[in-house]
Design an enzyme around this catalytic site. Structure first.
Site, PDB file in Angstrom:
ATOM      1  N   SER A   1     -10.060  -0.297   6.809  1.00  0.00           N
ATOM      2  CA  SER A   1      -9.423  -0.113   5.497  1.00  0.00           C
ATOM      3  C   SER A   1      -8.755  -1.345   4.914  1.00  0.00           C
ATOM      4  O   SER A   1      -8.383  -1.343   3.739  1.00  0.00           O
ATOM      5  CB  SER A   1      -8.404   1.029   5.555  1.00  0.00           C
ATOM      6  OG  SER A   1      -9.065   2.265   5.526  1.00  0.00           O
TER       7      SER A   1
ATOM      8  N   LYS B   1       0.852  -1.198   0.000  1.00  0.00           N
ATOM      9  CA  LYS B   1       0.000   0.000   0.000  1.00  0.00           C
ATOM     10  C   LYS B   1       0.887   1.248   0.000  1.00  0.00           C
ATOM     11  O   LYS B   1       1.922   1.277   0.671  1.00  0.00           O
ATOM     12  CB  LYS B   1      -0.913  -0.022   1.227  1.00  0.00           C
ATOM     13  CG  LYS B   1      -1.969   1.085   1.235  1.00  0.00           C
ATOM     14  CD  LYS B   1      -2.913   0.909   2.430  1.00  0.00           C
ATOM     15  CE  LYS B   1      -3.969   2.005   2.492  1.00  0.00           C
ATOM     16  NZ  LYS B   1      -4.891   1.837   3.633  1.00  0.00           N
TER      17      LYS B   1
ATOM     18  N   SER C   1      -9.785   1.976   2.621  1.00  0.00           N
ATOM     19  CA  SER C   1      -8.884   2.689   1.747  1.00  0.00           C
ATOM     20  C   SER C   1      -7.868   1.793   1.045  1.00  0.00           C
ATOM     21  O   SER C   1      -7.262   2.238   0.066  1.00  0.00           O
ATOM     22  CB  SER C   1      -8.129   3.754   2.548  1.00  0.00           C
ATOM     23  OG  SER C   1      -7.291   3.162   3.505  1.00  0.00           O
TER      24      SER C   1
END
Lengths: 489, 95
Positions: free
Chosen positions: A179, A80, A155
């Site tokens: 997330s 990420k 996210s």
């Protein structure tokens, strides 16, 4: 080559160890998949193939000289874009960090290297991890591989979508209020939000420091457990990190029964707002847990309705403090339109941050400001105490809890952003777990009538990831939801 | 809690962020929505409840006071938009 992307991480590692596939071939397979598919799904924000090939060669040398290389040697893993990778772009999907190349690696990246995994590619996210749809990224939205008109969740949307689209073998995400779990639920993959402190946050660009945790996303529980075992543990660079209950991966993989386990279902997780198909799938999953030998019962948890307000107060308060470091001076975007020092701050931030981030920073400033601190921030910390207490009481009776990850399946693009409050409410089942600091495993448990994945979560006691990973493996040995993949991928 | 234009301006100044008029309206109404929702916490009696900052009982974490090299200046400065020698450069702040 595409076979490699269909393999689970543990399976690929075995083939690399057996020299049926080389570590470099694995990396090249990911690059080929990205090349073929990423125009469609937009999972990646940057991709440094060259350095990954170099790392893969180093790993291969160790394998060729029969060194002890560990469980996952040679496996490429997507990262990420809020996790610092030395010398390689780390942008939080924000204009304000558009050119940031960290001078150091996050502890998790060091651990991946030490265990001979190969980090490859940074994956998309909501700007600064603030969102549930991956639509607020400065790199444009990631598409859900099950239906490109829908969001992948967020996210960690790029991380979950890359696994579902077979553009990555596995990925690291981060979870502040859901997330990791919510995009896993929307994309039909498996992910773990570890106990607060189980994984070092050193090098994770902070959103809300008391809630943030890094965790793995993969195709099944065994892979997630293996990656977690590599990244977890106390780190001197993160004072909140702690050693978690150790486990052997073979304990997880051999777990096929839940005899003697007591499972609680918070009935307040099935109140107003939950989609019927989601509720039905999670209740079906409860039946599977019973068939596996567990005792399952519902219990009341009325504090659930206060989770969202508490979360947004705490998260935004911490965010406004954490994001004050972006000033246009030390790194990242600096406005060319500033003459005075104060303008450097104001213009760089105003031109560099997106609207959702600005809004959360302002809300955070509000709840912390003089005159409102007690009514909002302090009140939220008290409710945090009540939420933690509700979970501790539940864990006196149950080994773990079962609930849905989100009230719905993936939303249409644009739907969430048009009604932010409604979008925030979609986090209702996940944020509580961060507030209480608990571990939670998200895994697929069904599909809705438009064939979109439905996810459930198994919530564990603090520092006891082992129990929920064992339960997740038992569930996945009795079901095949996690084996399904989007037809068009 | 009622959010008005003055409060939004005040929050902008605390946040070192400037919004244009349209953005102020949008952000103002969205903050209003979430704060109205947040106000439901007032239903909850928290008298006598201690504010909790950390979820688990950990106390101070100590380490040995060992000298270790910090990151080289040039590595830290590599990302600076403006730099000179071993310093970050900012606009002149004092006459």
């Amino acid at each position: 080559m595409s076979d490699i992307l269909n393999m689970k991480a543990l399976e690929l590692a075995q083939k690399i160890k057996a020299k049926e596939i080389s570590a470099v071939e694995a990396v090249e397979a990911v690059a080929a998949a990205k090349e073929a598919k990423d125009l469609k799904y937009n999972c990646y924000t940057s991709f440094n193939l060259e350095s990954a090939v170099e790392n893969a060669k180093t790993v291969q040398k160790k394998i060729d000289s029969n060194e002890d290389v560990g469980l996952l040697a040679g496996v490429p893993i997507a990262i990420k874009d809020n996790i610092c990778t030395k010398g390689e772009l780390t942008t939080c999907a924000s204009k304000i960090l558009y050119n940031f190349k960290p001078p150091y690696n996050a502890t998790v990246i060091e651990k991946l290297h030490k265990n001979n995994l190969v980090p490859l590619g940074k994956v998309n996210m909501d700007e600064f991890a603030m969102g549930s749809t991956t639509e607020t990224s400065a790199y444009g939205e990631t598409k859900n591989p099950w239906d490109v008109t829908k969001v992948p969740g967020g996210s960690s949307g790029g991380a979950a979508a890359s696994v579902a689209a077979r553009e990555s073998v596995a990925a690291l995400g981060s979870d502040t209020g859901g997330s990791i779990r919510q995009p896993c639920s929307f994309c039909g993959v498996t992910g773990l939000k570890p106990t607060y402190g189980a994984v070092s946050r050193y090098g994770l660009i902070a959103y809300a420091s008391s809630l943030d945790q890094i965790g793995p996303i993969a195709k099944d529980t065994a892979d997630v457990a293996a990656i977690f075992s590599v990244i977890c543990g106390k780190d001197e660079k993160d004072g909140t990190s702690m050693d978690t209950t150790p486990f052997d991966i073979s304990d997880i993989i051999s777990s096929k029964s839940l005899k003697g386990k007591k499972v609680g279902i918070p009935s307040d997780y099935f109140g107003e707002g939950i989609n019927e198909e989601v509720a039905k799938s999670v209740m079906n999953a409860a039946k599977v847990l019973k068939e596996l030998g567990a005792e399952v019962e519902e219990f009341a948890m009325p504090i659930v309705k206060y989770a969202i307000p508490t979360y947004y107060i705490i998260a935004c308060a911490e965010a406004c403090s954490n994001l004050s470091r972006f000033d246009g001076i030390k790194y990242g975007y600096s406005s060319p339109n500033a003459e005075m020092l104060r303008d450097v701050y104001i213009k760089s931030r105003s031109e560099g941050f997106g609207m959702e981030v600005k809004k959360r920073i302002m809300l955070g400033n509000f709840v912390l400001s003089s005159g409102y601190y007690d009514a909002y921030y302090n009140k939220a910390l008290k409710v945090k105490g009540l939420i933690s207490k509700a979970f501790s009481e539940a864990f006196e009776k149950y080994d773990f809890l079962l609930g849905p990850v989100a009230p719905t399946t993936a939303l249409k693009m644009g739907e969430g952003l048009s009604d932010p409050l409604q979008m925030y409410l979609g986090d209702i089942y996940t944020v509580m777990i961060n507030i209480a600091g608990l571990p939670s495993l998200a895994l697929p448990c069904g599909f809705d009538s438009s064939n979109m994945p439905i996810g459930m979560q198994l919530i564990g006691k603090p520092f006891n990831e082992k129990t929920i990973l064992e339960a997740g493996n038992a569930f996945q040995s009795a079901t095949d939801y996690h084996e399904k993949m989007p037809e068009t991928v | 809690m009622k959010i008005d234009g003055d409060l939004i301006k005040y929050l902008e100044s605390l946040a070192r962020i400037e919004l244009n008029e349209d953005e102020e309206k949008k952000v103002g109404s969205e903050i209003q929505d979430i704060l109205t929702y947040i106000d439901m916490l007032n239903e909850l009696n928290t008298d006598g409840v201690e504010a909790m900052s950390h979820s688990f009982p950990i106390t101070n974490v100590f380490r040995k006071d060992e000298v270790k090299p910090s990151a080289p200046n040039e590595d830290i400065l590599a990302n600076a938009p403006h730099k000179q020698d071993t310093c970050f450069v900012v606009p002149k702040t004092v006459e």
